[in-house]
Write an enzyme that holds these catalytic residues in place. Structure first.
Site, PDB file in Angstrom:
ATOM      1  N   GLY A  17     -21.169  34.704   5.107  1.00 33.81           N
ATOM      2  CA  GLY A  17     -21.833  35.171   3.898  1.00 33.81           C
ATOM      3  C   GLY A  17     -21.406  36.524   3.374  1.00 33.81           C
ATOM      4  O   GLY A  17     -21.840  36.909   2.284  1.00 33.81           O
ATOM      5  N   GLU A  29     -19.443  33.504  11.160  1.00 31.95           N
ATOM      6  CA  GLU A  29     -18.789  32.367  10.479  1.00 31.95           C
ATOM      7  C   GLU A  29     -18.289  32.792   9.101  1.00 31.95           C
ATOM      8  O   GLU A  29     -18.689  32.215   8.084  1.00 31.95           O
ATOM      9  CB  GLU A  29     -19.793  31.213  10.353  1.00 31.95           C
ATOM     10  CG  GLU A  29     -20.366  30.744  11.681  1.00 31.95           C
ATOM     11  CD  GLU A  29     -21.669  29.953  11.519  1.00 31.95           C
ATOM     12  OE1 GLU A  29     -22.053  29.628  10.378  1.00 31.95           O
ATOM     13  OE2 GLU A  29     -22.313  29.691  12.544  1.00 31.95           O
ATOM     14  N   PRO A  30     -17.426  33.785   9.028  1.00 30.80           N
ATOM     15  CA  PRO A  30     -16.981  34.246   7.714  1.00 30.80           C
ATOM     16  C   PRO A  30     -15.968  33.284   7.087  1.00 30.80           C
ATOM     17  O   PRO A  30     -15.087  32.767   7.778  1.00 30.80           O
ATOM     18  CB  PRO A  30     -16.290  35.575   8.034  1.00 30.80           C
ATOM     19  CG  PRO A  30     -15.764  35.375   9.426  1.00 30.80           C
ATOM     20  CD  PRO A  30     -16.761  34.491  10.126  1.00 30.80           C
ATOM     21  N   GLY A  31     -16.124  33.037   5.809  1.00 32.03           N
ATOM     22  CA  GLY A  31     -15.127  32.263   5.072  1.00 32.03           C
ATOM     23  C   GLY A  31     -14.509  33.148   4.011  1.00 32.03           C
ATOM     24  O   GLY A  31     -13.403  33.670   4.152  1.00 32.03           O
ATOM     25  N   ARG A  70     -15.161  27.535  -9.704  1.00 29.99           N
ATOM     26  CA  ARG A  70     -16.188  28.559  -9.494  1.00 29.99           C
ATOM     27  C   ARG A  70     -16.752  29.121 -10.816  1.00 29.99           C
ATOM     28  O   ARG A  70     -17.969  29.255 -10.942  1.00 29.99           O
ATOM     29  CB  ARG A  70     -15.658  29.685  -8.606  1.00 29.99           C
ATOM     30  CG  ARG A  70     -15.297  29.215  -7.197  1.00 29.99           C
ATOM     31  CD  ARG A  70     -14.995  30.369  -6.256  1.00 29.99           C
ATOM     32  NE  ARG A  70     -16.160  31.174  -6.023  1.00 29.99           N
ATOM     33  CZ  ARG A  70     -16.405  32.334  -6.590  1.00 29.99           C
ATOM     34  NH1 ARG A  70     -15.522  32.880  -7.410  1.00 29.99           N
ATOM     35  NH2 ARG A  70     -17.517  32.989  -6.346  1.00 29.99           N
ATOM     36  N   TYR A  75     -20.610  28.383 -10.955  1.00 32.24           N
ATOM     37  CA  TYR A  75     -21.483  29.508 -10.608  1.00 32.24           C
ATOM     38  C   TYR A  75     -21.405  30.663 -11.604  1.00 32.24           C
ATOM     39  O   TYR A  75     -21.840  31.777 -11.270  1.00 32.24           O
ATOM     40  CB  TYR A  75     -21.084  30.126  -9.254  1.00 32.24           C
ATOM     41  CG  TYR A  75     -20.815  29.202  -8.111  1.00 32.24           C
ATOM     42  CD1 TYR A  75     -21.797  28.352  -7.615  1.00 32.24           C
ATOM     43  CD2 TYR A  75     -19.578  29.222  -7.465  1.00 32.24           C
ATOM     44  CE1 TYR A  75     -21.535  27.540  -6.520  1.00 32.24           C
ATOM     45  CE2 TYR A  75     -19.310  28.411  -6.367  1.00 32.24           C
ATOM     46  CZ  TYR A  75     -20.297  27.569  -5.907  1.00 32.24           C
ATOM     47  OH  TYR A  75     -20.041  26.774  -4.824  1.00 32.24           O
ATOM     48  N   CYS A  99     -11.545  18.451 -21.197  1.00 37.97           N
ATOM     49  CA  CYS A  99     -12.440  18.200 -22.333  1.00 37.97           C
ATOM     50  C   CYS A  99     -13.898  18.502 -21.981  1.00 37.97           C
ATOM     51  O   CYS A  99     -14.745  17.608 -21.945  1.00 37.97           O
ATOM     52  CB  CYS A  99     -12.286  16.756 -22.779  1.00 37.97           C
ATOM     53  SG  CYS A  99     -10.582  16.404 -23.180  1.00 37.97           S
ATOM     54  N   GLU A 100     -14.159  19.726 -21.655  1.00 40.47           N
ATOM     55  CA  GLU A 100     -15.517  20.188 -21.345  1.00 40.47           C
ATOM     56  C   GLU A 100     -15.590  21.631 -21.844  1.00 40.47           C
ATOM     57  O   GLU A 100     -14.678  22.423 -21.559  1.00 40.47           O
ATOM     58  CB  GLU A 100     -15.752  20.275 -19.821  1.00 40.47           C
ATOM     59  CG  GLU A 100     -15.599  19.008 -19.057  1.00 40.47           C
ATOM     60  CD  GLU A 100     -16.916  18.308 -18.791  1.00 40.47           C
ATOM     61  OE1 GLU A 100     -17.971  18.885 -19.103  1.00 40.47           O
ATOM     62  OE2 GLU A 100     -16.863  17.184 -18.295  1.00 40.47           O
TER      63      GLU A 100
HETATM   64  C1  LIG Z   1     -23.224  27.431   7.881  1.00 37.47           C
HETATM   65  C2  LIG Z   1     -22.236  28.215   7.111  1.00 37.47           C
HETATM   66  N1  LIG Z   1     -21.519  29.157   7.758  1.00 37.47           N
HETATM   67  C3  LIG Z   1     -20.594  29.902   7.100  1.00 37.47           C
HETATM   68  C4  LIG Z   1     -20.354  29.737   5.753  1.00 37.47           C
HETATM   69  C5  LIG Z   1     -19.308  30.589   5.089  1.00 37.47           C
HETATM   70  O1  LIG Z   1     -19.836  31.372   4.104  1.00 37.47           O
HETATM   71  P1  LIG Z   1     -18.969  32.540   3.457  1.00 37.47           P
HETATM   72  O2  LIG Z   1     -17.726  31.926   2.938  1.00 37.47           O
HETATM   73  O3  LIG Z   1     -19.822  33.084   2.403  1.00 37.47           O
HETATM   74  O4  LIG Z   1     -18.681  33.521   4.543  1.00 37.47           O
HETATM   75  C6  LIG Z   1     -21.097  28.801   5.046  1.00 37.47           C
HETATM   76  C7  LIG Z   1     -20.895  28.631   3.593  1.00 37.47           C
HETATM   77  O5  LIG Z   1     -21.520  27.904   2.895  1.00 37.47           O
HETATM   78  C8  LIG Z   1     -22.055  28.003   5.739  1.00 37.47           C
HETATM   79  O6  LIG Z   1     -22.777  27.086   5.109  1.00 37.47           O
END
Ligand SMILES: Cc1ncc(COP(=O)(O)O)c(C=O)c1O
Length: 445
Positions: free
Chosen positions: A238, A287-289, A326, A330, A356-357
């Site tokens: 997050g 759990e960073p993305g 995105r 969002y 076409c949107e």
């Molecule tokens: C359970 C869980 N972990 C990690 C993430 C990664 O989030 P972010 O990319 O914001 O770090 C998400 C994103 O939806 C998630 O649902």
């Protein structure tokens, strides 16, 4: 920080000029910096070195196999949300035993694959899921490692479509119910209660929501640890990134604005949260993305037409909402810059795609350098939730992807051939015998 910057007039990714890639591989084109991915992973890894930890990269943010491999080679674990993501991680050389499996709707076959591959933990979202995992584990004569996802009911102050930690959301189990759920789960013979997990949302740009959630959950974690011998606590992902002025990130003015605007950095995150987490004496999972992949990628697009109406200056480009959804989904902001820097006048412009949107738009009335047909633009910070969310809407082929490492650039996903889009489709047998003509009457017998 990232590795996209102007050298003279040209925008570079590390040591490669992006206009050469655009010409060679065509557009729309995703380009990722391996150095940025590595740097972000290592910055976080170093910042949290004060606790035993495992970083599980959120595969959903960018699942390109070369991206996953880059992270696997650094020792990253992975946060997966489907059997398909688990297979990708394994294909990329990732270790299933460093994988956590999230998501509210795990199917029986996904659970079975994950058990056979001996993943580190299922992050469980409901009691029926706990029972299903227990049943499948019993059939396979295995013990399934599980963590329940607690929903702490903390608003993350982010966009409502990426908030996950309140009782309005489908995720996790309410805070008040957790101890009862662990008590019942402890009686299921084929489960091992390995941890507790939370994830309160995405693109969170201050530490405070994490702080509030951790403070609320820590006493619960301690009670569960003492009762069931938990091994880890996952704080989820997050961490937000900079989307505005993303190109300037890293320079002195940017750092000043980071400090004064209280923008989240790994150091701030660790400084505020580690003192709360250390006393748990548990392994901490993250759990960073977006934090790792977001600023590590750009989407390059070509201007097809400049269309001036009385009210608007439309830059019609060859990328669209099917490539990067995105902004449409969002109202997300992506900085847009030309690959060849232009001095002089700016014009308020709408950058729009060919779909076409009316929602197929990347920005409205933004002062952009004056560009013309054939010029290239980069949509910055497109490395997370970009190519992974692409679709074939309007029968548009998926964009190619490139990974840059220093002066090297390699294609890491081919541009999709248009014919591949309908390769799995079939003509119904009763339609085959007739030539398509509106003059022929239909025969149904
Ligand atoms: C359970 C869980 N972990 C990690 C993430 C990664 O989030 P972010 O990319 O914001 O770090 C998400 C994103 O939806 C998630 O649902």
């Amino acid at each position: 920080m990232h590795d996209f910057r102007y050298v003279g007039k040209k925008l570079y990714c590390e040591g490669v000029a992006l206009d050469t890639l655009a010409r060679k591989f065509g557009t729309p084109l995703y380009v990722y910096s391996q150095h940025t991915l590595t740097d972000h992973f290592q910055k976080l890894d170093r910042a949290v070195a004060g606790v035993e930890h495992l970083i599980c990269f959120a595969v959903k943010s960018n699942s390109n196999r070369s991206v996953l491999r880059t992270l696997a080679l650094l020792g990253s674990g992975f946060d997966i949300v489907s059997g398909g993501e688990l297979q990708r991680v394994i294909e990329a050389g990732g270790d299933p035993q460093r994988c956590v499996f999230a998501g509210v709707g795990k199917t029986e076959s996904e659970i079975e694959i994950a058990l056979r591959k001996a993943i580190y933990s299922f992050n469980v979202e409901s009691e029926p899921e706990l029972e299903r995992i227990n049943r499948i584990a019993a059939r396979l004569k295995k013990i399934a490692p599980v963590a329940v996802r607690v929903n702490p009911d903390i608003a993350a102050g982010t966009h409502k479509k990426i908030t996950t930690g309140t009782y309005e959301n489908k995720f996790g189990i309410p805070f008040e119910n957790i101890e009862g759920v662990y008590a019942r789960a402890s009686r299921l013979k084929n489960l091992r209660l390995r941890g507790l997990q939370m994830h309160i949302g995405s693109q969170i740009t201050t530490v405070d929501p994490f702080d509030r959630a951790v403070r609320k959950v820590v006493p619960l974690v301690l009670r569960l640890k003492n009762k069931y011998g938990l091994e880890f606590f996952s704080i989820g992902g997050g961490s937000g990134i900079v989307y505005q002025h993303a190109l300037a990130s890293g320079d002195a003015a940017w750092w000043k604005s980071v400090q004064s605007n209280n923008i989240l950095t790994p150091r701030k995150y660790a400084a505020q949260l580690l003192p709360l987490l250390q006393p748990l004496g548990l392994r901490i999972l993250m759990e960073p993305g977006r934090f790792i992949s977001g600023n590590a990628g750009v989407l390059i697009t070509r201007v097809e037409y400049v269309k001036r109406t009385g009210r608007k200056n439309f830059l019609i480009v060859d990328a669209a909402m099917n490539d990067l959804i995105r902004p449409a989904l969002y109202e997300a902001y992506h900085e847009i810059v030309p690959l060849l820097r232009k001095n002089g006048a700016r014009a308020e412009s709408d950058v729009v795609g060919p779909i076409c949107e009316s929602g197929d738009s990347f920005c409205h009335d933004r002062p952009l350098p004056k560009v013309g047909e054939g010029d290239y633009l980069a949509l910055m910070s497109a490395g997370a939730y970009g190519s992974v969310m692409a679709s074939n809407y309007n029968t548009r082929a998926l964009a190619a992807e490139i990974l840059v490492n220093g002066r090297q650039a390699a294609i890491v996903r081919d541009r999709q051939a248009v014919k591949k889009i309908w390769a799995g489709e079939k003509t119904a047998p009763w339609l085959k015998q007739h030539r398509a003509s509106r003059h022929q009457s239909s025969v149904t017998s």
